[in-house]
Design an enzyme around this catalytic site. Sequence first.
Site, short mmCIF file in Angstrom:
data_model
loop_
_atom_site.label_atom_id
_atom_site.label_comp_id
_atom_site.label_asym_id
_atom_site.label_seq_id
_atom_site.Cartn_x
_atom_site.Cartn_y
_atom_site.Cartn_z
N ASP A 58 0.80 -1.22 0.00
CA ASP A 58 0.00 0.00 0.00
C ASP A 58 0.84 1.28 0.00
OD1 ASP A 58 1.03 -0.35 2.54
OD2 ASP A 58 -0.86 -0.16 3.61
N HIS A 59 2.03 1.22 0.60
CA HIS A 59 2.78 2.47 0.79
C HIS A 59 3.52 2.94 -0.45
CE1 HIS A 59 1.90 1.97 4.99
NE2 HIS A 59 2.64 3.00 5.34
N ARG B 101 -1.35 12.34 10.22
CA ARG B 101 -0.04 12.97 10.42
C ARG B 101 0.01 14.29 9.69
NH1 ARG B 101 3.35 7.92 11.29
NH2 ARG B 101 2.61 7.76 13.43
N ASP C 200 3.83 -1.11 11.52
CA ASP C 200 3.33 0.20 11.16
C ASP C 200 2.70 0.79 12.41
OD1 ASP C 200 2.55 1.86 8.49
OD2 ASP C 200 1.13 2.17 10.12
N SER D 2 6.54 7.32 13.49
CA SER D 2 6.28 6.03 12.87
C SER D 2 7.09 4.88 13.46
CB SER D 2 6.57 6.13 11.38
OG SER D 2 7.96 6.08 11.17
N ARG E 217 9.07 3.10 11.48
CA ARG E 217 10.10 2.74 10.51
C ARG E 217 11.45 2.56 11.20
NH1 ARG E 217 9.39 8.47 7.63
NH2 ARG E 217 7.30 7.64 7.75
C1 MIC Z 1 3.50 6.52 8.60
O1 MIC Z 1 2.30 6.76 8.66
O2 MIC Z 1 4.39 7.30 8.98
C2 MIC Z 1 3.93 5.19 8.02
C3 MIC Z 1 4.52 5.49 6.72
O3 MIC Z 1 2.81 4.37 7.80
C4 MIC Z 1 4.91 4.55 8.99
C5 MIC Z 1 5.56 3.34 8.50
C6 MIC Z 1 6.63 3.58 7.50
O4 MIC Z 1 7.37 4.54 7.58
O5 MIC Z 1 6.74 2.74 6.61
C7 MIC Z 1 4.28 4.22 10.33
O6 MIC Z 1 3.31 4.82 10.71
O7 MIC Z 1 4.80 3.36 11.06
FE1 SF4 Z 2 -0.50 4.66 5.18
FE2 SF4 Z 2 0.71 5.41 7.46
FE3 SF4 Z 2 -0.83 7.11 6.06
FE4 SF4 Z 2 -1.92 5.12 7.33
S1 SF4 Z 2 -0.81 6.81 8.27
S2 SF4 Z 2 -2.43 5.76 5.25
S3 SF4 Z 2 -0.43 3.49 7.08
S4 SF4 Z 2 1.10 6.20 5.40
#
Ligand code: MIC
Ligand code: SF4
Length: 759
Positions: A100-101, A453, A165, A650, A652
């Site tokens: 998805d990402h 976010r 995640d 996150s 990550r």
């Molecule tokens: C996010 O919302 O920041 C992400 C991208 O989903 C991250 C995971 C990632 O960096 O791959 C998260 O929330 O853990």
């Molecule tokens: Fe994807 Fe993270 Fe955004 Fe949710 S918050 S839609 S998991 S990038």
Amino acid sequence: MPTLQESKPVDYKAFYSALPDRIAQAKEALGKSALTLAEKILFAHTFPGRFEADAQRGKTILALRPDRVAMQDATAQMAMLQFMQSGRSQAAVASTVHCDHLIRAQSGAKEDMERAIRDNEEVYNFLRTASAKYGIGFWKPGSGIIHQVVLEKYAFPGGLMIGTDSHTPNAGGLGMIAIGVGGADAAETMAGLPWEVLYPKLVGVKLTGKMSGWTASKDVILKLLDQLTTKGGTNRIIEYFGDGTASFSTTGKGTITNMGAELGATTSIFPFDDKMADYLRSTGRPDVAEAAMAVKAHLQADAEVLANPTQYYDEVIEINLSELEPHIVGPHSPDRARPISAFAAEIEREGFPDAPSATLIGSCTNSSYEDIERVASIARAAQASDIKAKVPLLITPGSDQVLKTIERDGQLEVLNQVGGTVLANACGPCIGNWDRQDIEMGQTNAIITSFNRNFPKRNDGNPETLAFISSPEIVMAYALAGTFKFNPLTDAINGVKLPEPTAPELPAEGFVYSDNGYEAAPADGSGVKVEVKDDSTRLKLLNPFPAWNGADYTGLYVLLKTQGQTTTDHISPAGKDWLPLRGHLPGISYNMCRGAVDADTGEVAPGIDMEICGRQRSASPWALKALEMRDGPDFKGLVIVGDENYGEGSSREHAAMSPRLLGVKVVIARSFARIHETNLKKQGILPLVFSQSGDYSLIKKGDALDVVDLANLVPGKPVTAYVVNHQGERTELKLNHSLTAEQIGWFKAGSAMNAANQN
Ligand code: MIC
Ligand code: SF4
């Protein structure tokens, strides 16, 4: 509705019939007559032989056995590469991977998908073949955002899940303890090892009254963010209770638990209720619904807890839903909140742009059928009065199942009619995978989204984009009004007052079933070959990090001291330049701390354009300096110094693995966010905390640091370090750490994975 063929199915019947006994045994062992819901689920999932009878919240590490592991494509690559180091042939726990990402939002669902499949072919192939080999279910790009698909297909009340995640707690909307972790945690759990977590403190949130009008479930969590801030949930579980919980649909509850991640909470959870049973039935899992109904009392906090919450929760907060106003948060942080009635005045006072340049609806937080129908109910009225979106309106449905259902039920059509563009069912602009053409880099503008976010640069890479967050219906109202001076509760557009949003929680005709894009793993995957080309610019097999050599750290060089908010988006930025390198540690490490504010200058240091993995990218000066030092003579190691809540945001783990690869041995901060602190420990970096917060000012970029007596590193005992400044003055620092005996073992072995492989 058909049933999904699982690669390694969870036996729900056995789970629910054993649950009452497991909870009774836990109560007896703990010597407690009543438990909260979170406690029931945690202690019903103790790893065999590891029950902690005198477990203390905020102190004891619990060893648990999760029922499921979920991974998204951007983090699954590292999780899988680490799992491969373990040498196991099959995942020990039901696991899935969701693509998805990595889908870039550019020109609409169809083209974006085709482009993503072309651009990411190598990575998707890697994840597909690795999933097949190790018995892991695989969801192709286009199937949906991990948390929506998990809610629709896998989440179950009373279960325990970890996910790579941070928004994994979305499944708390279906009564599950679901926790975001780094890839190393997932890899170890899949390797059959216990999964460890600090027994969190418990915050009880009592919901009373009933929501109405423009107020949405999103407003509960935005209000809580206002109260608790992005640090307030650290090492806490937020457990909702009270009559008000029944007013939310399952996906509405998911919106609230999802964004508990923004509080830094370990997870958030709602008690099981009839609405969850309805959701299970309507998503094709009537057997799970019936089995859970049979043990309903065990899927809630005990009556004594509800009667005397302050005795059972560490903190109790009450929110009266009848009085809750729609909220808007931002820019730059999800806890900068105000009710909508105060927004226009604040825009004026702060000099923020008074109109949105784009409006975005979706993300894992707000992309359910109900969300889209609430938005469509406003769009229908607008359409009838010939009112169209005045600014770009981008919509991402959460899953293929939601997309097919809104196609059937007409919401898609009306959203298109008012000028919306429907993007692929994916993260897209939410993770910065948005090829935005309408704004120049550096141009000040504001956007409003229904995402979770809003850190600087998060959505479009532009530091001058101010991102506000609210519920999908409020975003829709601003799209139609085209100005922030508008309040849909009181104002009209061209004399027309928008109607209050309404929607059935579930589609009247049921969901259009979709497991489009799902591939179950074969029963025997031993013959499947997982390919990682030696010269790949996307993937790189991992080498174990070296073990600690037994000596104290002397002469470590303070590479950078960050100031203020330092999220994982600052330490390891995402966006379209870096997301493609999530499976290539040496490549992505060029971004280390690219977005961090240097405490010396109060600014983000400019990047350096260079070719990295076959493409021009803007490398971080900190990474280049680290590489130069690491590969030079007499290299002793590096230190990064951080401020409060370092590593928030996150899961990550690149934010820990890149520093590790580039020679960082110690990170010292005023405080850490939970997932990031664990990620540092897992990769063999020492996360240390100033015992006096003010000592942050004693250490500067370019100083040298000695960390002594490491051979006697033990849990609970502060560490002594000496900082030597530019004038050669030596100052002692007392630093706290939260390492357990086992985690000290990870440090000594060089990483948690090394330690596991030694046993
Ligand atoms: C996010 O919302 O920041 C992400 C991208 O989903 C991250 C995971 C990632 O960096 O791959 C998260 O929330 O853990
Ligand atoms: Fe994807 Fe993270 Fe955004 Fe949710 S918050 S839609 S998991 S990038």
